[in-house]
Design a protein around this motif. Structure first.
Motif, PDB file in Angstrom:
ATOM      1  N   GLU A1080       0.807  -1.214   0.000  1.00 20.03           N
ATOM      2  CA  GLU A1080       0.000   0.000   0.000  1.00 20.03           C
ATOM      3  C   GLU A1080       0.846   1.271   0.000  1.00 20.03           C
ATOM      4  N   ASN A1081       2.126   1.176   0.381  1.00 17.70           N
ATOM      5  CA  ASN A1081       3.008   2.345   0.402  1.00 17.70           C
ATOM      6  C   ASN A1081       3.918   2.406  -0.811  1.00 17.70           C
ATOM      7  N   HIS A1082       3.734   1.469  -1.735  1.00 23.38           N
ATOM      8  CA  HIS A1082       4.615   1.432  -2.913  1.00 23.38           C
ATOM      9  C   HIS A1082       4.443   2.685  -3.774  1.00 23.38           C
ATOM     10  N   SER A1083       3.248   3.210  -3.836  1.00 21.97           N
ATOM     11  CA  SER A1083       3.012   4.418  -4.648  1.00 21.97           C
ATOM     12  C   SER A1083       3.769   5.612  -4.085  1.00 21.97           C
ATOM     13  N   LEU A1084       3.897   5.704  -2.745  1.00 22.50           N
ATOM     14  CA  LEU A1084       4.660   6.792  -2.137  1.00 22.50           C
ATOM     15  C   LEU A1084       6.136   6.693  -2.523  1.00 22.50           C
ATOM     16  N   LEU A1085       6.673   5.474  -2.485  1.00 26.01           N
ATOM     17  CA  LEU A1085       8.064   5.292  -2.884  1.00 26.01           C
ATOM     18  C   LEU A1085       8.261   5.676  -4.343  1.00 26.01           C
ATOM     19  N   LYS A1086       7.333   5.269  -5.171  1.00 25.84           N
ATOM     20  CA  LYS A1086       7.444   5.581  -6.595  1.00 25.84           C
ATOM     21  C   LYS A1086       7.391   7.088  -6.832  1.00 25.84           C
ATOM     22  N   LEU A1103       7.873   6.208 -16.066  1.00 25.52           N
ATOM     23  CA  LEU A1103       8.990   5.286 -16.167  1.00 25.52           C
ATOM     24  C   LEU A1103       8.694   4.035 -15.345  1.00 25.52           C
ATOM     25  N   ALA A1104       9.248   2.929 -15.774  1.00 20.02           N
ATOM     26  CA  ALA A1104       9.112   1.700 -14.994  1.00 20.02           C
ATOM     27  C   ALA A1104       9.856   1.853 -13.679  1.00 20.02           C
ATOM     28  N   PHE A1105       9.471   1.025 -12.706  1.00 25.26           N
ATOM     29  CA  PHE A1105      10.060   1.172 -11.375  1.00 25.26           C
ATOM     30  C   PHE A1105      11.568   0.945 -11.407  1.00 25.26           C
ATOM     31  N   GLY A1106      12.007  -0.051 -12.162  1.00 26.70           N
ATOM     32  CA  GLY A1106      13.439  -0.300 -12.260  1.00 26.70           C
ATOM     33  C   GLY A1106      14.191   0.869 -12.854  1.00 26.70           C
ATOM     34  N   GLU A1107      13.591   1.513 -13.854  1.00 27.92           N
ATOM     35  CA  GLU A1107      14.221   2.676 -14.470  1.00 27.92           C
ATOM     36  C   GLU A1107      14.247   3.855 -13.499  1.00 27.92           C
ATOM     37  N   LEU A1108      13.165   4.012 -12.737  1.00 27.37           N
ATOM     38  CA  LEU A1108      13.138   5.078 -11.727  1.00 27.37           C
ATOM     39  C   LEU A1108      14.263   4.896 -10.711  1.00 27.37           C
ATOM     40  N   THR A1109      14.441   3.669 -10.254  1.00 30.41           N
ATOM     41  CA  THR A1109      15.496   3.400  -9.278  1.00 30.41           C
ATOM     42  C   THR A1109      16.870   3.694  -9.858  1.00 30.41           C
ATOM     43  N   SER A1110      17.081   3.281 -11.092  1.00 31.47           N
ATOM     44  CA  SER A1110      18.380   3.499 -11.735  1.00 31.47           C
ATOM     45  C   SER A1110      18.665   4.983 -11.928  1.00 31.47           C
ATOM     46  N   GLN A1111      17.662   5.731 -12.389  1.00 30.41           N
ATOM     47  CA  GLN A1111      17.861   7.166 -12.615  1.00 30.41           C
ATOM     48  C   GLN A1111      18.080   7.898 -11.289  1.00 30.41           C
ATOM     49  N   SER A1112      17.341   7.524 -10.261  1.00 32.77           N
ATOM     50  CA  SER A1112      17.508   8.156  -8.948  1.00 32.77           C
ATOM     51  C   SER A1112      18.907   7.889  -8.401  1.00 32.77           C
ATOM     52  N   PHE A1113      19.370   6.642  -8.565  1.00 32.95           N
ATOM     53  CA  PHE A1113      20.713   6.292  -8.093  1.00 32.95           C
ATOM     54  C   PHE A1113      21.765   7.132  -8.815  1.00 32.95           C
ATOM     55  N   GLN A1114      21.608   7.273 -10.111  1.00 36.50           N
ATOM     56  CA  GLN A1114      22.580   8.037 -10.885  1.00 36.50           C
ATOM     57  C   GLN A1114      22.562   9.506 -10.492  1.00 36.50           C
ATOM     58  N   TYR A1115      21.372  10.040 -10.236  1.00 35.12           N
ATOM     59  CA  TYR A1115      21.262  11.449  -9.826  1.00 35.12           C
ATOM     60  C   TYR A1115      22.022  11.688  -8.520  1.00 35.12           C
ATOM     61  N   LEU A1116      21.826  10.807  -7.548  1.00 37.64           N
ATOM     62  CA  LEU A1116      22.500  10.982  -6.258  1.00 37.64           C
ATOM     63  C   LEU A1116      23.992  10.695  -6.356  1.00 37.64           C
ATOM     64  N   ALA A1140      19.863   1.504  -3.829  1.00 37.99           N
ATOM     65  CA  ALA A1140      20.201   0.289  -4.576  1.00 37.99           C
ATOM     66  C   ALA A1140      19.378  -0.896  -4.095  1.00 37.99           C
ATOM     67  N   GLU A1141      19.055  -0.941  -2.808  1.00 37.55           N
ATOM     68  CA  GLU A1141      18.249  -2.046  -2.284  1.00 37.55           C
ATOM     69  C   GLU A1141      16.827  -2.024  -2.822  1.00 37.55           C
ATOM     70  N   LYS A1142      16.350  -0.867  -3.246  1.00 35.98           N
ATOM     71  CA  LYS A1142      14.983  -0.782  -3.774  1.00 35.98           C
ATOM     72  C   LYS A1142      14.872  -1.398  -5.163  1.00 35.98           C
ATOM     73  N   SER A1143      15.988  -1.548  -5.840  1.00 37.12           N
ATOM     74  CA  SER A1143      15.958  -2.085  -7.192  1.00 37.12           C
ATOM     75  C   SER A1143      15.624  -3.563  -7.166  1.00 37.12           C
ATOM     76  N   VAL A1144      14.862  -3.986  -8.167  1.00 35.40           N
ATOM     77  CA  VAL A1144      14.523  -5.407  -8.282  1.00 35.40           C
ATOM     78  C   VAL A1144      15.773  -6.231  -8.534  1.00 35.40           C
ATOM     79  N   VAL A1145      16.634  -5.730  -9.391  1.00 32.32           N
ATOM     80  CA  VAL A1145      17.924  -6.372  -9.664  1.00 32.32           C
ATOM     81  C   VAL A1145      19.005  -5.390  -9.250  1.00 32.32           C
ATOM     82  N   ASN A1146      19.683  -5.700  -8.150  1.00 30.52           N
ATOM     83  CA  ASN A1146      20.674  -4.780  -7.601  1.00 30.52           C
ATOM     84  C   ASN A1146      21.976  -4.938  -8.375  1.00 30.52           C
TER      85      ASN A1146
END
Length: 1413
Positions: A1080-1086, A1103-1116, A1140-1146
């Motif tokens: 139920e909190n996945h939308s907040l993370l996204k 963007l797909a969730f995996g792409e969001l995680t990758s782009q966020s990681f690169q930004y930081l 990085a832990e949020k990514s489906v494939v770390n």
């Protein structure tokens, strides 16, 4: 000519029903009627005469054949008559021909299939048993007749395909098949099998069913394998015969290989089988499982079982049929019921298998434990774990561990639980005790995800189960509420609040249980007390409630607490009374899951509420802390915007009058020589000398309050004037502005003069004056500054959300005032040891949060002549009084021209002797809405002349000091709400800690609300962090990469570094929230990741969730080049790890490792030219040195053990290349294991030894399970690799043996607890290698040797050679076996040595003297 039918006797009827229990019961007369002789069949042929001679009389019609002798005697007579007949063997054919002619008539055939009845003759009745076999069955028992009779039966069987059941209710095909059961001997079994299978292929489905299910009773054991293969082939062709075939196969005695083949065939059709047949199919599969392949088979089975489809598909069909025709809807509805019953039966089958087969239990647990994603988990897994938990006490802890790991990783989510309760209610109802027990365990843990799952179990169970279960659930929640465990109490009260809102009428009968929590209020914190009274008030004042007794009980408790002279109980009374008013005067209530809008209050309700408020006010009037708490509680109630307008208006009228009378005065101030300091109007933002303005009468009220403490009680009572405590100023103003905002739809125009009005303080030019002040003056000045700061904090709370640019500018000015005053306060506190500030938060004990100040450091510093310095880690204030834009002075009126002196910008940041975080409990809490100030960009402020014309325009913005102030408070709030508190139970009769002090308003929000607000702040936070990045990048570029270049503003650098670190910390606290694992909190993370991703690529759409995680990681990751110190580097590393832990494939480990290596290699310098050093910098990032070696060792050996578990066991069917590849993996793993075990010789600390003993055993167990089967099948082909592996492993096992001896010598119980299991594993290893040699015909190479006990360094332990008693000698003495595997000749001769005596140790390739490891 038809003969008269004669009713049959009771004996016949009984015999017939015994033989055919499933057939329709025929009509039987209770009367005994004599049987006429004319019903006897007159057969003059050979068949009739020989039967009559042997003892059977044939009958016609509905009368059964009669027998005059015992069945065995009949068979003997007939057999002898046939064998002695002159025309034998032709006589046999004539007899069979006569039988064939006789059974052409259906009635006569039926009589031959039915049991014979004894002849009604006094002479022969005693010689005949009451139950006799049928004529056909007796004939089948004669070997010379059996083949012909069987052929005749199968020829007759097709005649009844179309009409198997006659008018008499008898199923003749079934009677025919029954004749073949339990024959003493089958003459030609092969022909019988062939005939049966041919008949099966052409028979109708019901007859096929009867034939197949009868096969185990027909065939001999020698034919079981043959018929099993036939049935297996038939199973693939006709899935509709699945149930009878599997039923027959379950009763056949067949070999394991064939059983495995059949099981594989059945497994392929599990997904397509009907739900009615599913229990039989699963039962067969589970019964056919071997211990070696249990996990694999069960994993395959659970993948193919899709229980939800059996429930959902009929519902979809029902909804579709409803659309077409209402009359057709009943069929799918009944199908749903049938499916649910079948699924319940399926779980009964699984439950039975788990109960009686340990292999099945372990297989299910391992199969579920191996699942590694949320999509793989099914409702089936959840229910199976509950079944295991309910049935097996020994595995409860293991099931709890599996559940917790799955929940923590997000694999088992609330949706899975909802599906289980919705679709499988019958099954879940039987598992209610297990559900309740598990929920109790989960709620008591410290992990929020597990606690949430446990609370969901309570909620779902209460919604669907009956009243008994609901009562048990309420009782369990009450038990948690009274436990004294903070997390348990919070969760239970939250759950009770949710249940009362969703199921008000269902909870109401158990109100007496809830009232019992009132007896444990001493152990509840203020927020928990609010929740408790809210629950009871909802039940007491719910719509149409008949709970008047609850109302009376609450009233009595509140009046009793309010009248108490003990502050703690008076606080409980105030909180309870205001909470009760909130329920009585609510405009909207949620009952039974529906939002109900209430009617306006009538006169009686209005009178009751106002009377209660007046009662609270009168009980608090003489106690300043109680009055302040009353104002705060009323303010929180008004803030919820759910109060009736009449009550709101009543509160506002009383508040406005009180506030204006008590705290507001006019300029100029009146002089009073009784004051310790001269009164001066300070910090006015809009003072105009041409008009009279208002001011906050702070210093005079404080002086009056201090003087009143020195007057005795009688004098105080004789005064006419009202004593006004200054601590009531902030809470009363908060109540006032909330009432005005509620009445005016958010507008504060009526009270906006309070934002800019000055305060009556004194001259705050304190440089050089503090040493000359007395202790009383010091404490008075500190109290004055605390009250001024709390006033400014509450003013910022009030006006932070106003949209007027002029108001925003004043709010920023007040933030500047706060940072300036905190600097002054630090200096005053350093000079006032032992001072206790006035309270600012009133819902807790006065002793909670009292700062512990050490005066030793102050004295020491003063003797050296040094000024007090401010700490870098100050939580609530900044050391810098200057702003980057220098606009603070321009915003001050002339009356405030003399402000504290500014420090030189190039000075090092001072370190204060006072840590302001120690005083956080004495500051008013900032509302979360204050952080909207972070959104503020550049503001233009108009400076007006005396004629109200624009004179100049000034640009103002938030400065680094104010930014740091807000970020530090935001970090504290996020850490409090999102980081779990330590799970500690409160000791009996012991007060609360100070964790909740200063967060009273925040804790009335949920974690989800805090996350939502923080996500909305991410854009301005990103802006500020990018500004920090640009600042340091520019600084480095201007100074050519030199951090300590001359001319750097040290204080500014320090402020910007602190802001940078706090910004990174806010991001880390936000994204590290464990609640994101809940669906139920996945939308907040996204949403949060979208903000970061769009900073890197603006304009991107979804963007797909995996792409969001990758782009966020690169930004930081882009911020790594600008971090100014190692604190920021550490926080950035932690933040990137969280993302990085949020990514489906770390896949970010390499980038993080590269960045950390860069940080570790970097020389961190301070702006003043000194190197950052100290032990805390060593601990910041875990580098490998002596102290951190145990951590590295534990991680490496545990990862090694988990990695070898992923190597599949070797199989004889594997190719040579596959075996070689697996051997290579095991060789590398054993080599690494040897290296790690050898390190214990150097790093022999207790933690390292404990880890090695534990994971050494686990590694050896894994090798036994997966490695030894590989050696069994690859020993001959790859003997060199096997030899190398065993030699290396021998060195490791010898060192493990030495560790066991070391543990016993030092008598360390923590280490010796690992020894028995380890030695057992090593013993198993010895015997397993011996078995491997025997399997490969090399057992002659096995020999035994003794291995001496040695310590970690290989030195012999001589103590056991000199024991006096033999028993002690046996206990201390340890022996071991040595195995030496050398090169084998072409005849596969082997030299290997292994065995164990005493401790059963094994070595390979080395002797005791050659201890080279």
């Amino acid at each position: 000519m038809l003969k008269r039918r004669v009713p049959r006797s009771g004996v016949y009827g009984g015999n017939r029903m015994e033989e055919l229990p499933k057939t329709k019961k025929p009509r039987i007369s209770a009367k005994k009627i004599s049987i006429p002789q004319d019903e006897i069949v007159e057969n003059n042929n050979v068949f009739g005469q020989m039967l009559k001679t042997a003892g059977i009389t044939l009958k016609c019609g509905e009368t059964q054949n009669e027998i005059a002798v015992d069945g065995a005697i009949f068979q003997k007579k007939l057999h002898q008559a046939l064998r002695k007949h002159s025309s034998y063997p032709q006589i046999v054919d004539e007899l069979v021909s006569g039988l064939e002619s006789h059974i052409e008539n259906r009635d006569q055939f039926r009589n031959c299939l039915l049991p014979c009845v004894p002849t009604k003759n006094q002479e022969t009745s005693n010689a005949v048993h009451s139950y006799c076999e049928s004529l056909i069955k007796l004939l089948l028992g004669i070997e010379i007749l059996q083949p012909a009779v069987i052929r005749l039966l199968f020829e007759k069987l097709p005649e009844f395909f179309q009409e198997s059941v006659g008018s008499d209710g008898l199923n003749l095909p079934r009677l025919i098949i029954n004749q073949l059961k339990w024959l003493d001997r089958i003459v030609d079994s092969k022909t019988l099998v062939s005939t049966i299978m041919q008949m099966t292929s052409v028979s109708p489905l019901p007859i096929q069913h009867d034939i197949i299910t009868s096969l185990p009773e027909i065939l001999e054991d020698s034919q079981h394998s043959e018929i099993a293969r036939e049935l297996s082939s038939l199973l693939k062709e006709k899935t509709e015969l699945t149930v009878p075939i599997l039923d027959a196969l379950s009763s056949l005695n067949i070999d394991l290989e064939l059983l495995s083949e059949v099981r594989q065939s059945v497994m392929l059709m599990v997904a397509a089988v009907k739900v009615e047949d599913l229990p039989v199919v699963v039962k067969f599969i589970l019964r056919s499982i071997k211990a070696t392949d249990a996990t694999e088979v069960i994993s395959d089975l659970r993948k193919k079982l899709d229980l939800d489809s059996f429930v959902l598909l009929p519902r979809i069909q029902a909804s579709q049929s409803n659309l077409r025709s209402h009359s057709q809807a009943s069929l799918p509805a009944s199908e749903v019921t049938i499916n649910k019953d079948c699924i319940k039966l399926l779980f009964e089958v699984i439950k039975s298998a788990i109960k009686f087969q340990r292999t099945i239990l372990e297989g299910w647990m391992k199969a579920i434990e191996s699942l590694s994603s949320a999509s793989e988990h099914k409702v089936l897994d959840l229910i199976i774990l509950l079944i295991i938990y309910a049935m097996n006490v020994k595995t409860k802890k293991q099931v709890e561990r599996i559940f917790k790991n799955k929940i923590r990783l997000g694999y088992m989510q609330e949706q899975l639980l909802e599906n289980a309760f919705r679709n499988h209610l019958l099954v879940m109802k039987e598992l209610f005790p297990a559900i309740l027990s598990l929920a109790n365990v989960f709620v008591g843990t410290a992990d929020p995800c597990i606690v949430f799952f446990g609370s969901s179990m309570y909620k779902q169970a209460f919604a669907v189960f009956d009243s008994y279960c609901q009562q048990e659930i309420v009782g369990a929640l009450v038990m948690h509420a009274c436990s004294g465990h903070r997390v348990e109490v919070d969760v239970s009260l939250d759950m009770l609040t949710a249940l009362v809102s969703l199921h008000t009428s269902s909870v109401a009968p158990y109100a007496v249980f809830l009232k019992s929590i009132l007896d444990y209020m001493d152990n509840l914190n203020p927020q928990q007390i609010r929740k408790l009274f809210h629950i009871l008030s909802m039940l007491a004042f719910s719509h149409g409630s008949k709970s008047s007794h609850i109302q009376d009980d609450i009233h009595m408790v509140i009046r009793k607490q309010l009248s108490s002279t003990i502050p703690k109980y008076k606080r409980i009374g105030i909180i309870g009374a205001v909470t009760m008013v909130g329920s009585m005067a609510a405009k909207r209530t949620k009952e039974n899951g529906q939002l109900i809008k209430r009617e306006p209050l009538n006169k009686e309700q209005y009178r009751q509420i106002t009377s209660l408020l007046e009662l609270v006010s009168s009980c608090c009037g003489q106690v300043a802390e109680a009055s302040a708490l009353y104002y705060d509680e009323l303010g929180s109630l008004v803030q919820k915007s759910n109060l009736d307008f009449q009550i709101l208006e009543w509160i506002e009228n009383s508040v406005v009058n009180d506030f204006e009378r008590d705290f507001v005065t006019e300029l100029p101030p009146t002089e009073d020589s009784a004051f310790l300091f001269q009164v001066k109007a300070m910090y006015g933002l809009d003072v105009d000398d041409s008009e009279e303005t208002i001011a906050i009468n702070l210093l005079p009220l404080l002086a009056q309050s201090c003087s009143s403490k020195n007057i005795d009680e009688t004098a105080a009572k004789s005064r006419d004037e009202r004593a006004v405590p200054p601590m009531c100023l902030p809470p009363l103003f908060r109540l006032l502005r909330l009432c005005v905002s509620e009445m005016k739809n958010g507008s504060l125009e009526d009270i906006d003069a309070l934002l800019g009005c000055p305060l009556y303080l004194t001259n705050l030019e304190l440089e050089g004056k503090l040493d000359s002040l007395s202790k009383q003056e010091h404490e008075f000045l500190c109290s004055l500054l605390f009250h001024a700061l709390n006033w400014f904090r509450e003013v910022v709370n009030a006006f932070c959300q106003q949209e007027d640019p002029e108001i925003k500018g004043r709010v920023l000015a007040r933030l500047q005032n706060i940072t300036e005053l905190q600097c002054l306060l630090e200096k005053c506190l350093a000079a006032s040891p032992g001072y206790v500030p006035p309270l600012a938060n009133f819902d807790s004990e006065a002793t909670e949060g009292v700062p512990v100040i050490s005066t030793t450091g102050t004295t020491k510093k003063k003797t050296k002549g040094q000024k007090p310095q401010k700490s870098e880690s100050s939580k609530n204030g900044s050391a810098d009084n200057s702003q980057l834009n220098g606009n603070a002075e321009k915003n001050q009126p002339e009356s405030e021209a003399s402000q504290p002196e500014k420090d030189s910008p190039n000075k090092e940041p001072e370190t204060s002797l006072v840590q302001m975080q120690s005083y956080s409990a004495y500051f008013r809490e900032l509302d979360f809405e204050v952080f909207t100030i972070l959104r503020t960009g550049l503001l233009t402020k108009s400076v007006l002349d005396t004629e109200m014309h624009t004179k100049t325009r000034e640009v103002i913005q938030i400065g680094p000091s104010e930014l740091l102030f807000l970020l530090e408070d935001l970090c504290c709030k996020l850490e409090y709400m999102l980081m779990p508190a330590p799970a500690k139970r409160i000791p009996f009769l012991k007060g609360k800690g100070s964790r909740n002090v200063g967060f009273s308003h925040l804790c009335q929000r949920t974690s989800q609300e805090v996350i939502q607000c923080t996500v909305e702040l991410l854009k301005p936070l990103c802006n500020h962090m990018e500004n920090m990045h640009n600042y340091f990048q520019t600084l480095i570029a201007e100074n050519h990469g030199v951090v300590d270049a001359p001319g750097i503003n040290i204080q500014e650098h320090h402020l910007m570094s602190s802001c940078y670190q706090r910004l990174l910390q806010v991001f880390r606290l936000l994204f590290a929230w464990s609640g994101f694992a809940q669906q139920e909190n996945h939308s907040l993370l996204k949403s949060g990741l979208q903000v970061l991703a769009h900073r890197l690529k603006p304009g991107e759409r979804e963007l797909a969730f995996g792409e969001l995680t990758s782009q966020s990681f690169q930004y930081l990751l882009n911020f790594q080049d600008s971090v100014p110190n190692i604190h920021c580097a550490l926080t950035l590393t932690e933040l990137l790890l969280v993302i990085a832990e949020k990514s489906v494939v770390n896949m970010k480990n390499k980038e993080i490792a590269s960045m950390v290596k860069h940080f570790l290699c970097q020389s961190w310098m301070q702006p003043n030219g000194t190197r950052q050093k100290g032990t805390h910098f060593n601990d910041a990032l875990h580098t490998l040195f002596w102290q951190t070696f145990p951590v590295f060792f534990r991680v490496m050996i545990s990862q090694l053990e988990s990695s070898v578990r992923r190597i599949s066991a070797g199989k004889p069917s594997d190719s040579s290349e596959v075996q070689l590849e697996k051997l290579l993996h095991w060789n590398m793993a054993v080599r690494d294991f040897h290296i790690l075990v050898n390190l214990v010789k150097v790093f022999d600390s207790r933690p390292v030894l404990s880890v090695c003993l534990k994971y050494g055993r686990l590694f050896m167990e894994t090798f036994l399970k997966f490695g030894m089967p590989l050696l069994d099948c690859s020993f001959k082909k790859h003997r060199a690799d096997v030899q190398s592996l065993l030699k290396t492993l021998q060195l490791s096992t010898r060192q493990l043996h030495h560790m066991c001896g070391h543990s016993k010598i030092h008598q360390d119980t923590g280490l010796t607890s690992h020894v028995p299991l380890l030695k057992k594993t090593l013993e198993l290893f010895v015997y397993r290698v011996k078995a491997m040699l025997a399997f490969n015909h090399c057992q002659e190479a096995f020999w035994v040797g003794d291995l001496k006990n040695r310590d970690l360094q290989g030195e012999e332990i001589p103590s056991q050679a000199y024991q006096a008693r033999e028993s002690e000698e046996e206990e201390e003495e340890e022996a071991a076996a040595e195995v030496e595997v050398s090169r084998f000749s072409r005849e596969e001769s082997t030299e290997a040595a292994e065995d164990s005596e005493g401790e059963d140790r094994m070595d390979t390739g080395c002797s005791d003297e050659d201890d080279s490891d």
